[in-house]
Enzyme design. Structure first.
Site, PDB file in Angstrom:
ATOM      1  N   ASN A  73      11.839  -2.154   7.921  1.00 59.87           N
ATOM      2  CA  ASN A  73      11.019  -1.251   8.327  1.00 59.87           C
ATOM      3  C   ASN A  73      11.382  -0.817   9.736  1.00 59.87           C
ATOM      4  O   ASN A  73      11.244  -1.232  10.867  1.00 59.87           O
ATOM      5  CB  ASN A  73       9.529  -2.161   8.399  1.00 59.87           C
ATOM      6  CG  ASN A  73       8.664  -1.228   8.879  1.00 59.87           C
ATOM      7  OD1 ASN A  73       8.555  -0.125   8.984  1.00 59.87           O
ATOM      8  ND2 ASN A  73       7.332  -1.796   8.943  1.00 59.87           N
TER       9      ASN A  73
ATOM     10  N   ARG B 298      10.575   0.496   4.038  1.00 61.42           N
ATOM     11  CA  ARG B 298       9.155   1.254   4.275  1.00 61.42           C
ATOM     12  C   ARG B 298       9.573   2.570   4.882  1.00 61.42           C
ATOM     13  O   ARG B 298      10.174   2.707   5.660  1.00 61.42           O
ATOM     14  CB  ARG B 298       8.697   0.302   5.187  1.00 61.42           C
ATOM     15  CG  ARG B 298       7.205   0.986   5.439  1.00 61.42           C
ATOM     16  CD  ARG B 298       6.349   0.089   6.511  1.00 61.42           C
ATOM     17  NE  ARG B 298       4.922   0.633   6.210  1.00 61.42           N
ATOM     18  CZ  ARG B 298       3.930   0.311   6.873  1.00 61.42           C
ATOM     19  NH1 ARG B 298       4.078  -1.069   7.681  1.00 61.42           N
ATOM     20  NH2 ARG B 298       2.779   0.852   6.758  1.00 61.42           N
TER      21      ARG B 298
ATOM     22  N   GLY C 252      -6.931  -2.976  10.993  1.00 59.43           N
ATOM     23  CA  GLY C 252      -6.138  -3.619  12.118  1.00 59.43           C
ATOM     24  C   GLY C 252      -5.973  -2.766  13.246  1.00 59.43           C
ATOM     25  O   GLY C 252      -7.201  -2.114  13.435  1.00 59.43           O
ATOM     26  N   ASN C 253      -4.865  -2.894  13.863  1.00 62.20           N
ATOM     27  CA  ASN C 253      -4.773  -1.801  14.956  1.00 62.20           C
ATOM     28  C   ASN C 253      -4.942  -0.376  14.549  1.00 62.20           C
ATOM     29  O   ASN C 253      -5.717   0.394  14.929  1.00 62.20           O
ATOM     30  CB  ASN C 253      -3.616  -1.859  15.564  1.00 62.20           C
ATOM     31  CG  ASN C 253      -3.474  -1.281  16.983  1.00 62.20           C
ATOM     32  OD1 ASN C 253      -4.565  -0.944  17.614  1.00 62.20           O
ATOM     33  ND2 ASN C 253      -2.450  -0.541  17.280  1.00 62.20           N
ATOM     34  N   GLY C 254      -4.224  -0.216  13.443  1.00 62.70           N
ATOM     35  CA  GLY C 254      -4.371   1.247  12.459  1.00 62.70           C
ATOM     36  C   GLY C 254      -5.786   0.852  11.546  1.00 62.70           C
ATOM     37  O   GLY C 254      -5.600  -0.531  11.256  1.00 62.70           O
TER      38      GLY C 254
ATOM     39  N   ARG D  98      -6.872   5.038  18.094  1.00 62.59           N
ATOM     40  CA  ARG D  98      -7.335   6.547  17.384  1.00 62.59           C
ATOM     41  C   ARG D  98      -8.588   6.946  16.992  1.00 62.59           C
ATOM     42  O   ARG D  98      -9.452   6.049  17.000  1.00 62.59           O
ATOM     43  CB  ARG D  98      -6.536   6.426  16.342  1.00 62.59           C
ATOM     44  CG  ARG D  98      -4.818   6.845  16.388  1.00 62.59           C
ATOM     45  CD  ARG D  98      -4.198   6.590  14.867  1.00 62.59           C
ATOM     46  NE  ARG D  98      -3.181   5.644  14.803  1.00 62.59           N
ATOM     47  CZ  ARG D  98      -2.774   4.895  13.767  1.00 62.59           C
ATOM     48  NH1 ARG D  98      -3.080   5.217  12.516  1.00 62.59           N
ATOM     49  NH2 ARG D  98      -1.720   4.226  13.977  1.00 62.59           N
TER      50      ARG D  98
ATOM     51  N   ARG E 133      -9.788  -8.365  19.994  1.00 65.04           N
ATOM     52  CA  ARG E 133     -10.278  -9.585  20.556  1.00 65.04           C
ATOM     53  C   ARG E 133     -10.683  -9.501  22.032  1.00 65.04           C
ATOM     54  O   ARG E 133     -11.715 -10.346  22.707  1.00 65.04           O
ATOM     55  CB  ARG E 133      -8.802 -10.784  20.813  1.00 65.04           C
ATOM     56  CG  ARG E 133      -8.798 -11.233  19.223  1.00 65.04           C
ATOM     57  CD  ARG E 133      -7.410 -11.795  19.199  1.00 65.04           C
ATOM     58  NE  ARG E 133      -6.069 -10.713  19.542  1.00 65.04           N
ATOM     59  CZ  ARG E 133      -5.049 -10.825  18.865  1.00 65.04           C
ATOM     60  NH1 ARG E 133      -4.637 -12.262  18.324  1.00 65.04           N
ATOM     61  NH2 ARG E 133      -4.232  -9.886  18.870  1.00 65.04           N
TER      62      ARG E 133
ATOM     63  N   GLY F 234      -9.304  -7.408   9.527  1.00 67.33           N
ATOM     64  CA  GLY F 234     -10.146  -8.093   8.213  1.00 67.33           C
ATOM     65  C   GLY F 234      -9.757  -9.290   7.966  1.00 67.33           C
ATOM     66  O   GLY F 234     -10.564 -10.014   7.351  1.00 67.33           O
ATOM     67  N   GLU F 235      -8.534  -9.769   8.240  1.00 65.37           N
ATOM     68  CA  GLU F 235      -8.346 -11.077   7.895  1.00 65.37           C
ATOM     69  C   GLU F 235      -8.432 -12.104   8.853  1.00 65.37           C
ATOM     70  O   GLU F 235      -9.066 -13.405   8.431  1.00 65.37           O
ATOM     71  CB  GLU F 235      -6.660 -11.293   7.882  1.00 65.37           C
ATOM     72  CG  GLU F 235      -5.924 -10.377   6.541  1.00 65.37           C
ATOM     73  CD  GLU F 235      -4.605 -10.337   6.611  1.00 65.37           C
ATOM     74  OE1 GLU F 235      -3.986 -11.348   7.362  1.00 65.37           O
ATOM     75  OE2 GLU F 235      -3.840  -9.512   6.058  1.00 65.37           O
ATOM     76  N   ASN F 236      -8.807 -11.853  10.054  1.00 69.00           N
ATOM     77  CA  ASN F 236      -9.116 -12.832  11.091  1.00 69.00           C
ATOM     78  C   ASN F 236     -10.303 -12.814  11.673  1.00 69.00           C
ATOM     79  O   ASN F 236     -11.022 -13.905  12.327  1.00 69.00           O
ATOM     80  CB  ASN F 236      -8.171 -12.839  11.961  1.00 69.00           C
ATOM     81  CG  ASN F 236      -6.698 -12.903  11.679  1.00 69.00           C
ATOM     82  OD1 ASN F 236      -6.512 -14.011  11.308  1.00 69.00           O
ATOM     83  ND2 ASN F 236      -5.917 -12.074  11.535  1.00 69.00           N
TER      84      ASN F 236
ATOM     85  N   GLU G 251       2.866  -6.470   3.193  1.00 66.64           N
ATOM     86  CA  GLU G 251       3.582  -5.300   2.776  1.00 66.64           C
ATOM     87  C   GLU G 251       5.045  -5.550   2.424  1.00 66.64           C
ATOM     88  O   GLU G 251       5.668  -4.975   1.584  1.00 66.64           O
ATOM     89  CB  GLU G 251       3.225  -4.338   3.907  1.00 66.64           C
ATOM     90  CG  GLU G 251       2.051  -3.788   3.984  1.00 66.64           C
ATOM     91  CD  GLU G 251       1.690  -3.063   5.275  1.00 66.64           C
ATOM     92  OE1 GLU G 251       1.520  -3.807   6.114  1.00 66.64           O
ATOM     93  OE2 GLU G 251       1.381  -1.790   5.370  1.00 66.64           O
TER      94      GLU G 251
END
Ligand code: AMP
Length: 398
Positions: free
Chosen positions: A7, A91, A210-212, A241, A285, A333-335, A385
């Site tokens: 990536n 990617r 996430g961040n995006g 953003r 956070r 979403g995960e944490n 991913e």
């Protein structure tokens, strides 16, 4: 079979080497500050100590060679010979309307990646350099391009057309493309399996936050809508953003502040979102901590974020005329269990009830956070991913 996943960013190169018999990671790492003074490779072999090599990496070609040397290094390496690598999965950000799935790289594919430089000016050039560097370092080994836009290519016209003069679509391909496609594909597929749904009769909404961040509506396993657009700026509020905004507000600020359109887009990409509203940070956070300490703007940022996600989910329930499962993935979403709870409190009209204990428990791991009698399953599914890129690569070269 061993598959290397690459990536490339404008000054970085992330990699993971997979053993596909067990789908396990043999080694992963990152080259940072490529082309900038102070470049370094951080290598994490599975079952061995990590190491950092500080060495000049003037370009991605040198970085790829360093990664390969590290993978066969007698001390830090995990394979005996580079020839053990069967294929490389890359990617790639943007393929516009050309590819709806992953593809083995040939001259046509490289030309398409090049034609899309305008759509992904930071990523597509780096992605192409990564591909060419691998072709140079591993002659004869197949490279596969896995596009971030591909999964969303099944969107119908009514979802991807912007209501602007049609000639801009015809001349320049201006339309919604969507991003994070590999993640949406991986997570929606997994959700169908985990929730025991019939793929051909399933309605899944993925919240990759996430961040995006982006949401997608996945009907019968295929994407029918997504929140990001021509670029990753549209849609949800993100770390830095803005997501959706009235274009006339951009014109208004530009006129008042004497800024041109490029400066404005830079502000919308880098100084807006959670950072812009809170003035604290782009990291959830930090913003959560500030909100707990009574910072009003931090609290507004978090609630505005949750509200925007909930509105997109609602619109996708309408788009699919229902929903079987809503899935949270990516860093937040995960944490971030409190953020999931904030979002889900908007879903009572759907007959959704959340098991607070389960929501608190599942952090970074897969689990169902809705109660057994909830009308819609709400799940946490960690995205992967890199594994998805490796799986698609294997599929094309085996
Ligand atoms: P990503 O872009 O998917 O890597 O996600 C990065 C975002 O996830 C950052 O804004 C982090 O604040 C957020 N994040 C990561 N771990 C946690 C956590 N344990 N609690 C809350 N937010 C988290």
């Amino acid at each position: 079979m061993k598959i290397l996943v690459i990536n490339c960013g404008s000054s970085s190169l992330k990699y993971q080497l997979f053993d596909m018999t067990s789908e396990t990671v043999m080694a992963k790492g990152i080259c940072e500050r490529i082309g900038i003074q102070g470049s370094a490779l951080t290598h994490k072999p599975s079952g061995k100590d990590s190491c950092v090599v500080e060495k000049d990496m003037p370009d991605h070609k040198v970085a790829v060679q360093m990664v390969l040397d590290m993978l066969v290094d007698p001390v830090h390496g995990v394979i005996a010979d580079v020839k053990e690598i069967s294929a490389v999965g890359h990617r790639v950000l943007h393929a516009a309307q050309k590819y709806i799935e992953s593809i083995v790289v040939n001259e046509d594919v490289k030309a398409t990646v090049r034609e899309c430089f305008d759509f992904g000016p930071l990523h597509n050039p780096a992605n192409l350099i990564g591909i060419e560097a691998c072709e140079h370092a591993m002659p004869g080994v197949k490279n596969v391009a896995v596009f971030d836009t591909a999964f969303h290519q099944t969107m119908p016209e009514k979802a991807y057309m912007y209501a602007i003069p049609y000639e801009y679509y015809e001349k320049y391909g201006i339309r919604k493309y969507g991003f994070h496609g590999t993640s949406h594909a991986f997570v929606s597929k997994k959700a169908i399996e985990v929730a025991g749904l019939d793929k051909d009769n399933s309605k899944v909404i993925v919240c990759h936050i996430g961040n995006g961040g982006s949401c997608s509506a996945v009907l019968n396993g295929k994407c029918v809508d997504t929140s990001m657009g021509l670029t990753p700026l549209e849609g949800l509020i993100m770390g830095t953003r803005s997501g959706d905004i009235d274009p006339a507000a951009v014109q208004f600020i530009a006129n008042k502040e004497g800024k041109d359109i490029n400066e404005m887009v830079e502000i919308l990409n880098k100084k807006s979102g959670i950072l812009g509203i809170s003035g604290v940070s782009s990291d959830f956070r930090d913003v959560t901590k500030a909100s707990k300490e009574g910072n009003h703007r931090a609290e507004v940022a978090l609630e505005a974020f949750a509200y925007r996600v909930a509105k997109y989910v609602g619109s996708y329930v309408a788009a699919m005329n229902g929903v079987d499962a809503i899935v949270f993935t990516a860093g937040v979403g995960e944490n971030d269990a409190p953020m999931r709870a904030r979002i889900c409190k908007y879903f009572t009209y759907l007959g959704i009830t959340i098991d607070e204990e389960a929501n608190d428990k599942f952090r970074g791991v897969e689990g169902t956070i809705s109660t057994p009698d909830s009308k819609v399953k709400v799940m946490v599914i960690p995205t992967n991913e890199e594994l998805k890129i490796a799986q698609e690569t294997l599929e094309l070269v085996k």
